[in-house]
Each structure stands twice: as C-alpha cells, then as structure tokens.
Design an enzyme around this catalytic site. Structure first.
Site, PDB file in Angstrom:
ATOM      1  N   GLU A  82      -1.474   0.496  -5.752  1.00  0.00           N
ATOM      2  CA  GLU A  82      -1.475  -0.804  -5.095  1.00  0.00           C
ATOM      3  C   GLU A  82      -1.723  -1.914  -6.127  1.00  0.00           C
ATOM      4  OE1 GLU A  82      -4.599  -0.324  -2.044  1.00  0.00           O
ATOM      5  OE2 GLU A  82      -4.324   1.811  -2.484  1.00  0.00           O
ATOM      6  N   HIS A  99       0.848  -1.189   0.000  1.00  0.00           N
ATOM      7  CA  HIS A  99       0.000   0.000   0.000  1.00  0.00           C
ATOM      8  C   HIS A  99       0.889   1.246   0.000  1.00  0.00           C
ATOM      9  CE1 HIS A  99      -3.519   2.425   1.041  1.00  0.00           C
ATOM     10  NE2 HIS A  99      -4.273   1.329   0.992  1.00  0.00           N
TER      11      HIS A  99
END
Length: 381
Positions: free
Chosen positions: A343, A189
């Site tokens: 991501e 992330h």
C-alpha cells in the site's frame, strides 16, 4: 482540451438530460484491458476484483485476492479491504485523536485503542459512482459528507481513475475538501499472490521475493502496529531488510525467533504489518519489486508516495474462499500468511507526529487538491 458551454446555451439546454451511467458487463463488473492486462472492477469500494497478467508460460493468471460473488463484498463481516480504497484517512490514527488549528477531534476506535482507515464507514464500504468507462480505463467518484466517518469534518470529493496500457496498470487519485481542513491520505489496498495459489509446494507467500531498494528505514511500531515516532534502519539480512540485495525471499527471516511476532499483537502477528520509508528514489524509479519464481511473474511499483505499508496477511484465518480463477484442488482457502498487501501512502499516523514533517501533507483544506498516483508494471523472468 477544455471548452466552454457558456456560448452555446441552446445546445447546452438540449443536452442537459442526465446521461445514463456507464453499465457493467454481464458479470456485474467493469472490465478494462490491454495487450498484457485484464482488470475488473465494481463500484463497491472502487474495488479491483480481478487482475489477469501473463505468467512465464504466457497463460493468464489472476494475481489479486477477492470473491467470485460480487454481492459478497458488502456483507463480508471480515471486510479485509480487498483491493479497494479506504479513506478519507488510511491506516491508523493513534488513540483516535488528531488536532487541527488547536482543536482536537475524536475518531471511531475500531482497531483496539486506535482508528483504522477512518473507521467502519470508510470509503471501502461506500458504493462509488462510475463517471467514465472506456475499453482501457474506468473512473469512480465518491462524495464523503462531513462526519459520515466519526470525527472527519467537512465534505470531501474523491476520484480514482484506473487505466491499463501494455503491461502497465495505473492508478490516479485526487480529492478536495472545499469546506474545511480535514485529514486526507489515501492508498490502494492491493492484495497479491503472484502464483494465484496454484503452487502445490507452497501456499504461503514466503516463496515470493521482495526488493525495496530505497527502503532501508522503517517506522518502529508498538504492539498494536501504531508507530511510536522512532525511525529504525534495517541492518543487512535482518528481519526488516529488503534493501540490501535483490531477490530476497519474503520469508528470508523465518528462522529468526523474532519473526513470529515481528508485527506485534503479543507475538501473534508473524511477518510484516508496517511502514517502510522510500528515501532518495530518482523520479519514476522502481521502488518495489515483487516476484515469484513459481509463476515467473514480477511486479514493479512506481509511486509518488514517500513510502509503503507491507502486510503479509497474518490475520487471514482460512475461512475465506479463493476465487474460481485461483487455487488447486487442495488449495481452496485464503490461509494465514498466504498473500501480501502493498500500500503506497504517506507516513502512518503522520498527522500526530509533527517531528516527521508530514502534517501539512496529510491535511487538505479549501483551495487545495490532494493527489496520489502509482503504477504497477508486470513482466516475466
């Protein structure tokens, strides 16, 4: 090279003392470096805290978000999942339910009517073990007991290795579920601002350019960022178009009245918080290029995943401080739409959409190994 210890029982016994875990530097971080990159990590969430790369002037720039105080990561109530690994199943599970072999399981609702990143005890909240550490790589492992995140059954063992070489940062993950079939889908992330918030004319991310050459299609989402099942195609120069030409600004569609609510929440989410499919990309192709004319830094992503989530930091409210390596005298906060998370992962909520053909890719059971690998190569222009 693999080698057996069976033939050396005496030596094995003599060396069976538990090895001391690798220790961090004086700043509490595990630092790895190469000629073009310095990266720092902490065990909490297997988190990247700093990523220094060269700008067009040859200066080191810290291009990811985070905190100076490593002790703040576990107490931050906002928990934005800064540069860490959520899991065991990332992003959303629709209505907090999924089914395996005819049995329906219920997960924690922590994002409206949905589950986000497996709930509030996901892997980004865990302290991982450091199992290997060299000057250019570090490996973290996590042991996720059955139901430690609500509705996620079966033990899962996960591992990530971060390494650097030249101007390349590589991330390699694998995980196993030896006891039971379970949802398993990971990502890194990563939050970027390639200017390190030093641009005096633009603190927001809209001056960065983004090119997704193989991502004309995207998952249509509802007002809560949950995919509806439909797959859309972005027309050239439309809000979700980053495929028709390179060097398109992230904010290229800011003049479109729909931009202010493009990512839902009743019109409160401006910009992006959705999934773009990667279609027909050649092996090892650059599937994402993020760049900033101000710093002259460009970042090229290669991944074995079938798509990316793009989130333009709508929910940053200006309360979080920048690191001391970032910002100016007047830019000291992480404000709305001032960063972008990219991501790489499988289809969001694919476990609940068999029509996409991704269910088998998102469930791992005994005898199987889940793998994930991506790399960022940084350069200047």
């Amino acid at each position: 090279m693999r080698c057996s210890i069976v033939a050396l029982p005496v030596l094995a016994a003599a060396t069976s003392v538990v090895a001391q875990a690798p220790r961090p530097g004086d700043d509490g971080k595990y630092t790895i470096s190469s000629s073009g990159i310095t990266a720092k990590f902490i065990p909490y969430g297997a988190t990247l805290t700093n990523l220094f790369v060269k700008d067009k002037n040859g200066d080191d720039v810290d291009v990811v978000l985070g905190y100076d105080d490593i002790n703040y990561y576990p107490v931050d109530q906002g928990h934005p999942v800064y540069n860490s690994i959520p899991g065991r199943y990332v992003n959303r599970i629709g209505k907090g339910k999924y089914t395996i072999d005819g049995t329906t399981y219920t997960t924690q609702l922590n994002d409206g009517n949905n589950t986000l990143h497996s709930g509030t005890n996901n892997w980004s909240y865990r302290v991982w073990n450091v199992t290997d550490f060299t000057k250019d790589s570090v490996t973290f492992t996590v042991r996720d007991a059955s139901n430690s995140s609500q509705g996620m059954l079966g033990l899962v063992k996960g591992q990530v290795t971060y390494s650097v070489s030249g101007s390349k940062w590589n991330i390699k993950m694998e995980a196993t579920s030896p006891e039971a079939k379970t949802p398993l889908m990971l990502t890194h992330h990563t939050y970027f601002n390639l200017d390190a918030y030093k641009n005096p004319d633009m603190v927001k991310i809209w001056n960065h350019t983004l090119y997704l050459p193989y991502s004309k299609r995207y998952l249509v989402a509802d007002d809560g960022a949950l995919p509806t099942g439909k797959i859309g195609t972005a027309e050239p120069n439309s809000i979700n178009d980053f495929a028709s030409r390179p060097d398109m600004f992230l904010g290229h569609a800011r003049g479109d009245p729909k931009f202010a609510g493009n990512c839902g929440s009743g019109g409160a989410c401006e910009g992006y918080n959705g999934y773009f499919l990667i279609d027909d990309a050649p092996k090892d192709a650059v599937v994402v290029q993020l760049a900033s004319p101000f710093s002259g830094i460009k970042a090229d992503l290669r991944t074995d995943q079938p798509g990316i989530v793009l989130y333009s930091c709508n929910w940053m409210d200006g309360s979080a401080d920048l690191k001391s390596t970032q910002g100016t005298k007047t830019n000291r906060k992480v404000v709305r739409s001032s960063c972008v998370a990219i991501e790489a992962q499988d289809y969001v909520d694919g476990i609940n959409h068999p029509e996409w053909g991704r269910v088998d890719k998102q469930i791992t059971g005994p005898g199987q190994t889940y793998t994930w690998e991506s790399s960022w190569i940084f350069g200047t222009f």
